[in-house]
Design an enzyme around this catalytic site. Sequence first.
Site, PDB file in Angstrom:
ATOM      1  N   ASP A 216       5.246   4.317   1.987  1.00 49.56           N
ATOM      2  CA  ASP A 216       4.076   3.966   2.769  1.00 49.56           C
ATOM      3  C   ASP A 216       2.998   4.962   2.404  1.00 49.56           C
ATOM      4  OD1 ASP A 216       2.997   2.230   4.915  1.00 49.56           O
ATOM      5  OD2 ASP A 216       2.614   4.169   5.826  1.00 49.56           O
ATOM      6  N   GLU A 308       3.713  -1.930   0.238  1.00 49.69           N
ATOM      7  CA  GLU A 308       3.005  -2.958   0.966  1.00 49.69           C
ATOM      8  C   GLU A 308       1.850  -3.475   0.116  1.00 49.69           C
ATOM      9  OE1 GLU A 308       2.046  -3.083   5.671  1.00 49.69           O
ATOM     10  OE2 GLU A 308       2.227  -1.180   4.679  1.00 49.69           O
ATOM     11  N   ASP A 390       4.090   6.633   9.889  1.00 44.94           N
ATOM     12  CA  ASP A 390       4.232   6.243   8.485  1.00 44.94           C
ATOM     13  C   ASP A 390       5.705   6.158   8.077  1.00 44.94           C
ATOM     14  OD1 ASP A 390       1.493   6.177   8.302  1.00 44.94           O
ATOM     15  OD2 ASP A 390       1.349   8.259   7.653  1.00 44.94           O
TER      16      ASP A 390
END
Length: 459
Positions: A216, A308, A390
């Site tokens: 992340d 992501e 996170d």
Amino acid sequence: MKSIQAYRFALDLTPRQERAVLAHAGAARVAHNWALARVKAVMDQRAAERTYGVTEAELTPTVGWSLPALRRAWNSAKGEVAPWWRECSKEAFNTGLDALARALKNWSDSRSGKRAGRPVGFPRFKSRRRATPSVRFTTGAIRVEPDRKHVVLPRLGRLKLHESSRKLARRLDNGTARIVSATVRRDGSRWHVAFTVEVERAERVPARPTSVVGVDVGIKHLAVLTNDELVPNPRHLADAQQRMRSLGRSLSRKIGPDRRTGRRASKRWQRAAARLGRAHARVANLRRDGMHKLTTRLAREHGTVVVEDLNVAGMLRNRRLARHIADAGFAEIRRQLAYKTEWNGGRLVVADRWYPSSKTCSGCGTVKAKLALSERTYTCTTCGLTLDRDLNAARNLAALAREVDTAGSGPVAGRGADRKTRVRGLVAVKRQPGTASAGQTGTVLPQGRTTNRVLTKAH
Ligand SMILES: [Zn+2]
């Protein structure tokens, strides 16, 4: 495995060499602007004729936009347009014409809907002040000298490198690389040569082929990994940014150029601007270095890396967050992971943009309706799990990769495949709010047993 790769080295040019490179870059600009003016004139002429009702067949004929067509036109006109053309390598003019051919194609593809992404504007004239001086050589004597401290380019001759070229030289020596082209350009105040190289890579396997890591990209840190690791921003980055800010203030106090009044910039302003430019370059270098080290490490070690798919263009429009997000270089990290996982025999899984990795509890699967960006700690109201925001997101991404594997979508997808995931379907089955407790998640139930969804109804 053959791949195209760039090797970029800083140059130490003598004043004379710098003048020669600038002359070549100028030649590229002249050819570009001449060809653009010609294309534009014909287009304007046709548009005017149409308004007078001239039939399509009788319009002024169009001129070709392809590189060969532009080159033919340039070669027949160069004697008149640039009588000095013999002083520069023909590759210089080709650089400018090639850039124009691409720009025109991008513009027309964008207009006809053939090209995805943002609309591309019509090419603009290059200015001596604004444009980045650059020239590309594709033919002729391009080589790296055996001392690994010099390169030889057509017309420019032997140029001294600021750093050793050993990484490229080794490959050239053992025959696993072939130079396709070389570009000399000025980035800020420093000259670089970038070689486009066709590299023959050995097949590799990550150190831990079965390992899955979720990444992340953070705001406070460079990245957060699933194995509880916070990857810090590169050292000295904060210092460099501080210096950049103070130089920016210093610049704003000096007499800058003003186009409306025709005022020229003061010498002090020019020096301050150069200092600021170097500070910008340093920040960019530190950031790039940190990202490359991180992505190389991840791709070498783990079999699967999950990231992501963020809407970076959309996020950059958010002014308050813009600097932070540009800093972290979301898109860049993803781009590097995509090719590096492929080089190392791993794979990259890209989670859907709408997958709620931040809002989902990595313990029990509860999805929060809302999670403000200011909430740096994730606290689950269902199971009471509390952890870094996170880190929670990174764990969800890793769990997602495991689901992709066990959901039976066949064996591991093609190496390094940039695979999109259909997350929503999976979420509907396994991530219902208020289902199983922490211990029961993350496993696929054997056939015939009740699913989480039934449990939800029982509650
Ligand atoms: Zn929970």
